[in-house]
Scaffold this active site. Structure first.
Site, PDB file in Angstrom:
ATOM      1  N   GLU A   1     -12.587  10.012   8.438  1.00 47.27           N
ATOM      2  CA  GLU A   1     -11.542   9.515   9.338  1.00 47.27           C
ATOM      3  C   GLU A   1     -11.237  10.548  10.423  1.00 47.27           C
ATOM      4  O   GLU A   1     -11.032  11.732  10.126  1.00 47.27           O
ATOM      5  CB  GLU A   1     -10.272   9.204   8.523  1.00 47.27           C
TER       6      GLU A   1
ATOM      7  N   ASP B   1      -4.210   2.354   0.346  1.00 43.34           N
ATOM      8  CA  ASP B   1      -2.817   2.789   0.209  1.00 43.34           C
ATOM      9  C   ASP B   1      -2.082   2.548   1.526  1.00 43.34           C
ATOM     10  O   ASP B   1      -0.867   2.705   1.603  1.00 43.34           O
ATOM     11  CB  ASP B   1      -2.732   4.247  -0.252  1.00 43.34           C
TER      12      ASP B   1
HETATM   13  O1  KIV Z   1      -5.738   3.032   3.088  1.00 45.79           O
HETATM   14  C1  KIV Z   1      -6.518   2.782   4.022  1.00 45.79           C
HETATM   15  O2  KIV Z   1      -6.402   1.769   4.714  1.00 45.79           O
HETATM   16  C2  KIV Z   1      -7.586   3.727   4.289  1.00 45.79           C
HETATM   17  C3  KIV Z   1      -8.458   3.469   5.476  1.00 45.79           C
HETATM   18  C4  KIV Z   1      -7.797   3.980   6.685  1.00 45.79           C
HETATM   19  C5  KIV Z   1      -9.810   4.032   5.293  1.00 45.79           C
HETATM   20  O3  KIV Z   1      -7.731   4.689   3.597  1.00 45.79           O
END
Ligand code: KIV
EC number: 2.1.2.11
Length: 284
Positions: free
Chosen positions: A202, A65
């Site tokens: 994260e 996302d």
């Molecule tokens: O949407 C994304 O890029 C993510 C990563 C930061 C894991 O969720």
């Protein structure tokens, strides 16, 4: 008359269908963890990056996302919609031979109920060819994870700092420092128990992430969570330097794609303005 080469690229999508490679599956990831082999994951949002990262042997491609920021130009991941992510996911899944494609469920598309989550996840699998989905949240998301996994959809969980909840979490902050580590550990246990096949962590302190990685049987994928995770993920525009400006501390920059494109675009503009492109060799 000989046929001309297709003008805008005929696409690695076609090539991907010609030479089947062994698809990365959830059990391969678990076996990699057992062998102590690190898992690689990058974001990808289009055909050429997907095919290139697949060729490089990246195990998982996340159509994140984060496309909200990196494709659609929003400030955060909150505004991106299912309708905007599905075509990007389709492009990526059509373009890979080996990598497992992770469809990312956007904000508001799964939090209302397990049924809502399942139906959204089905769209990513059915309409966009995702091989699994990712969703943000720990213990509170266990019912959604259970519903999806029981319904045949592998789920990657995402705990620690979860960007979709940045307004609840009070901004971009490391999660799980000091006493707050219990909450992250509980979330990790809950998503495994609910059936998640892997979990992204994260912005979690390295020692906490390492402890969780040792305890869980499912693979952990870190972003800003240190070297003790079973794998790592980065947003490609950050890691390969398409995005410029201030980067999070956990990003390592492997290339300066922005500079390459800038030089190329300037050289093209100079050629066009100076009348040196197209030359006779480009002219029918
Ligand atoms: O949407 C994304 O890029 C993510 C990563 C930061 C894991 O969720």
């Amino acid at each position: 008359m000989p046929e001309e080469t297709a003008p805008y690229g005929s696409g690695p999508a076609a090539a991907a269908q010609q030479a089947p490679a062994r698809r990365v599956r959830t059990h391969h990831l678990r076996e990699m963890k057992e062998r102590g082999e690190r898992i690689t994951m990058l974001t990808a949002y289009d055909m050429y990056t997907a095919a290139t990262f697949d060729e490089a042997g990246i195990d998982l491609l996340l159509v994140g996302d984060s496309a909200s920021n990196n494709v659609y130009g929003n400030e955060t991941s909150l505004p991106v919609t299912v309708e905007e992510l599905l075509p990007l996911t389709r492009a990526v899944s059509r373009s890979v031979k080996r990598a497992m494609v992770v469809g990312d469920l956007p904000f508001g598309s799964y939090q209302a109920s397990p049924e809502q989550g399942y139906l959204t996840a089905v769209r990513f699998m059915k309409e966009a060819g995702a091989h699994c989905v990712k969703l943000e949240g720990g213990a509170e998301m266990a019912p959604v994870i259970e519903k999806c996994t029981r319904g045949g959809i592998p789920v990657m969980a995402h705990i620690g700092f979860t960007p979709q909840s940045e307004h609840t979490l009070g901004g971009y902050r490391v999660q799980g420092r000091g006493d707050a580590s219990d909450r992250v550990v509980e979330d990790a246990r809950a998503v495994q128990e609910a059936g998640a096949f892997a979990v992204v962590m994260e912005m979690v302190p390295g020692d906490v992430a390492e402890r969780i990685s040792k305890e869980l049987t499912i693979p952990t994928i870190g972003i800003g969570a240190g070297a003790g995770c079973d794998g790592q993920v980065l947003v490609w525009q950050d890691a390969f330097g398409l995005r410029t400006g201030k980067m999070a501390r956990f990003v390592k920059q492997y290339a300066d794609v922005h500079a390459v494109l800038l030089d190329a675009a300037r050289a093209y503009a100079d050629d066009v303005r100076g009348g040196t492109f197209p030359g006779p060799e480009h002219t029918f």
